[in-house]
Scaffold this motif. Sequence first.
Motif, PDB file in Angstrom:
ATOM      1  N   PRO A  79       0.591  -0.859   0.009  1.00 35.76           N
ATOM      2  CA  PRO A  79      -0.230  -0.473   0.024  1.00 35.76           C
ATOM      3  C   PRO A  79       0.821   1.791   0.282  1.00 35.76           C
ATOM      4  CG  PRO A  79       0.149  -1.334   1.918  1.00 35.76           C
ATOM      5  CD  PRO A  79       0.529  -2.023   1.039  1.00 35.76           C
ATOM      6  N   ILE A  80       0.862   2.152  -1.082  1.00 28.73           N
ATOM      7  CA  ILE A  80       0.931   3.208  -1.310  1.00 28.73           C
ATOM      8  C   ILE A  80       0.340   4.548  -0.875  1.00 28.73           C
ATOM      9  CG2 ILE A  80       2.550   4.991  -2.261  1.00 28.73           C
ATOM     10  CD1 ILE A  80       3.636   2.495  -2.574  1.00 28.73           C
ATOM     11  N   PRO A  81       0.670   5.504   0.375  1.00 29.23           N
ATOM     12  CA  PRO A  81       0.049   7.067   0.624  1.00 29.23           C
ATOM     13  C   PRO A  81      -0.423   7.338  -0.710  1.00 29.23           C
ATOM     14  CG  PRO A  81       1.651   7.171   1.935  1.00 29.23           C
ATOM     15  CD  PRO A  81       1.666   5.786   0.777  1.00 29.23           C
ATOM     16  N   GLY A  82      -2.365   7.737  -0.257  1.00 30.91           N
ATOM     17  CA  GLY A  82      -2.654   8.456  -1.995  1.00 30.91           C
ATOM     18  C   GLY A  82      -3.722   6.972  -2.252  1.00 30.91           C
ATOM     19  N   GLY A  83      -3.386   5.684  -1.827  1.00 31.20           N
ATOM     20  CA  GLY A  83      -4.178   5.220  -2.153  1.00 31.20           C
ATOM     21  C   GLY A  83      -3.771   3.745  -3.236  1.00 31.20           C
ATOM     22  N   THR A  84      -2.623   3.737  -4.176  1.00 31.37           N
ATOM     23  CA  THR A  84      -1.681   3.625  -4.827  1.00 31.37           C
ATOM     24  C   THR A  84      -1.459   1.955  -4.252  1.00 31.37           C
ATOM     25  OG1 THR A  84      -0.198   4.523  -5.436  1.00 31.37           O
ATOM     26  CG2 THR A  84      -1.539   5.029  -6.407  1.00 31.37           C
ATOM     27  N   HIS A 134       8.415   4.541  -4.251  1.00 29.24           N
ATOM     28  CA  HIS A 134       9.433   3.535  -4.569  1.00 29.24           C
ATOM     29  C   HIS A 134      10.865   4.201  -3.171  1.00 29.24           C
ATOM     30  CE1 HIS A 134       7.674   1.983  -7.933  1.00 29.24           C
ATOM     31  NE2 HIS A 134       8.271   1.130  -8.363  1.00 29.24           N
ATOM     32  N   LEU A 135      10.867   5.716  -3.282  1.00 29.58           N
ATOM     33  CA  LEU A 135      11.864   5.999  -2.694  1.00 29.58           C
ATOM     34  C   LEU A 135      10.768   6.364  -0.962  1.00 29.58           C
ATOM     35  CD1 LEU A 135      12.168   9.475  -3.655  1.00 29.58           C
ATOM     36  CD2 LEU A 135      14.007   7.576  -3.401  1.00 29.58           C
ATOM     37  N   LEU A 136       9.860   6.530  -0.735  1.00 29.03           N
ATOM     38  CA  LEU A 136       9.300   6.397   0.787  1.00 29.03           C
ATOM     39  C   LEU A 136       8.189   4.647   1.197  1.00 29.03           C
ATOM     40  CD1 LEU A 136       6.518   9.347   0.675  1.00 29.03           C
ATOM     41  CD2 LEU A 136       9.153   8.376   2.059  1.00 29.03           C
ATOM     42  N   VAL A 137       8.293   3.920   0.500  1.00 27.47           N
ATOM     43  CA  VAL A 137       7.804   2.722   0.256  1.00 27.47           C
ATOM     44  C   VAL A 137       8.756   1.609  -0.248  1.00 27.47           C
ATOM     45  CG1 VAL A 137       5.870   0.962   0.696  1.00 27.47           C
ATOM     46  CG2 VAL A 137       5.633   3.034   0.688  1.00 27.47           C
ATOM     47  N   ALA A 138       8.960   1.091  -1.399  1.00 28.74           N
ATOM     48  CA  ALA A 138       8.914   0.472  -2.381  1.00 28.74           C
ATOM     49  C   ALA A 138      10.712  -0.058  -2.442  1.00 28.74           C
ATOM     50  CB  ALA A 138       8.493   0.272  -3.557  1.00 28.74           C
ATOM     51  N   GLY A 139      11.796   0.599  -2.789  1.00 31.85           N
ATOM     52  CA  GLY A 139      12.565   1.000  -2.238  1.00 31.85           C
ATOM     53  C   GLY A 139      13.052   0.493  -0.901  1.00 31.85           C
ATOM     54  N   TRP A 140      12.629   0.203  -0.066  1.00 31.66           N
ATOM     55  CA  TRP A 140      12.945  -0.146   1.919  1.00 31.66           C
ATOM     56  C   TRP A 140      12.844  -1.401   1.654  1.00 31.66           C
ATOM     57  CZ3 TRP A 140      16.388   3.320   3.520  1.00 31.66           C
ATOM     58  CH2 TRP A 140      16.279   3.945   3.937  1.00 31.66           C
ATOM     59  N   PRO A 162      -1.644 -14.654  -1.487  1.00 32.49           N
ATOM     60  CA  PRO A 162      -2.483 -13.972  -1.451  1.00 32.49           C
ATOM     61  C   PRO A 162      -2.669 -12.381  -0.656  1.00 32.49           C
ATOM     62  CG  PRO A 162      -3.106 -15.979  -1.177  1.00 32.49           C
ATOM     63  CD  PRO A 162      -1.602 -15.980  -1.071  1.00 32.49           C
ATOM     64  N   LEU A 163      -1.074 -12.442   0.276  1.00 35.78           N
ATOM     65  CA  LEU A 163      -0.855 -11.447   1.237  1.00 35.78           C
ATOM     66  C   LEU A 163      -0.290 -10.381   0.344  1.00 35.78           C
ATOM     67  CD1 LEU A 163       1.489 -12.813   3.243  1.00 35.78           C
ATOM     68  CD2 LEU A 163      -1.078 -11.909   4.011  1.00 35.78           C
ATOM     69  N   GLY A 164      -0.375  -9.788  -1.052  1.00 35.55           N
ATOM     70  CA  GLY A 164      -0.043  -9.394  -2.273  1.00 35.55           C
ATOM     71  C   GLY A 164      -1.598  -9.265  -2.169  1.00 35.55           C
ATOM     72  N   LEU A 165      -3.398  -9.326  -2.036  1.00 32.56           N
ATOM     73  CA  LEU A 165      -3.805  -8.930  -2.160  1.00 32.56           C
ATOM     74  C   LEU A 165      -4.664  -8.128  -1.764  1.00 32.56           C
ATOM     75  CD1 LEU A 165      -6.200 -12.565  -3.389  1.00 32.56           C
ATOM     76  CD2 LEU A 165      -5.420 -10.621  -5.063  1.00 32.56           C
ATOM     77  N   LEU A 166      -3.986  -8.131  -0.220  1.00 39.59           N
ATOM     78  CA  LEU A 166      -4.518  -7.011   0.850  1.00 39.59           C
ATOM     79  C   LEU A 166      -3.964  -5.561   0.471  1.00 39.59           C
ATOM     80  CD1 LEU A 166      -2.470  -9.209   4.009  1.00 39.59           C
ATOM     81  CD2 LEU A 166      -4.959  -8.547   3.105  1.00 39.59           C
ATOM     82  N   ALA A 167      -3.489  -4.755  -0.194  1.00 41.81           N
ATOM     83  CA  ALA A 167      -3.005  -4.291  -0.682  1.00 41.81           C
ATOM     84  C   ALA A 167      -3.978  -3.322  -1.515  1.00 41.81           C
ATOM     85  CB  ALA A 167      -1.636  -3.635  -0.990  1.00 41.81           C
ATOM     86  N   SER A 168      -5.491  -3.119  -1.359  1.00 40.15           N
ATOM     87  CA  SER A 168      -6.569  -2.653  -2.731  1.00 40.15           C
ATOM     88  C   SER A 168      -5.703  -1.326  -3.499  1.00 40.15           C
ATOM     89  CB  SER A 168      -7.274  -2.100  -1.682  1.00 40.15           C
ATOM     90  OG  SER A 168      -7.401  -0.670  -0.827  1.00 40.15           O
TER      91      SER A 168
END
Length: 319
Positions: free
Chosen positions: A61-66, A191-197, A243-249
Amino acid sequence: MHIPDNYLSPATCGVMLTAMAPIWTVSVLKVKAQIKEKKETVPLIGVAAALAFLIMMFNLPIPGGTTAHAVGGTLLAVLLGPWAACLALSLTLLLQALLFGDGGILTFGANAFNMAVIMPFVGYACYQIGRRLHHEKIGLAIGAYVGINLAALTASIELGLQPLLAHSSNGTPLYCPYGLNITIPAMLLAHLLVAGWVEALFSVLVYQFIKKAAPDTLYRAPATAKSFKAFYGLLIGLIVLSPLGLLASGTAWGEWSNQELTHRLHTAAPVGMTHGVHFNALFSDYAIHGLNLPLGYILSALTAVLIFAVLMRVLQHEH
């Protein structure tokens, strides 16, 4: 980061595919030479492609709903070498596009350039610097973080240039409607805030696991690998947990359908997008008709792993 079809103009897609052609050619030649020295390279490419596929199923999940996801590009470069990692990631992206509708068919060259070239080669260079300084894990973490963010930056530039490169006579964008002032901050923020880490953490954890469980399978290790049990266990675990990947809408930024984009723009999607290529993948969005979504997700993951296993078995017989 998987750019769908119709977000890039046909000319851009052609340029990116043309740019990838010599890179794939050199990759094949480099890997053929690598196989002669270390025959385990062939099955390792299949394992690495499956590993990258599974990693990308875990949406964040990324801030902003993406949402966004890790890729494992630098990790694969450390396991296989950057040229073999380029081929493994390209295979992953091709299967995702053809069978699961994740990423476009025409944009395959662009997606491969971003995730199968920028990410593994930049990440591997950082890892090598850390290795020479006797801090290989730090080098790996930095490489993973920098690699995925540079790949995201490249994708954002490809998208953001479209209003300048492809527009109607009155200046209306024909493909991606967002300019560089929007695409770059939006892609890099995720990516700087979430995916990169997450990319950095996952890369280091898996690297530590493999170095303890199967150290002779690493790229620079002697060619004495006899067991892939550690890799198989890792893949099975990721399949079960997929299926944990489905938790992020929500949809990843820049990967919306025409309907979603129309809703965001409050007007019709650009003409080039509505009248472009619309490929219907067999298991679109990793869903299997007649099954609930979590089970379909698991079976999609398993299907991909089996396809890579069969493909590598065929290639191994040829060598």
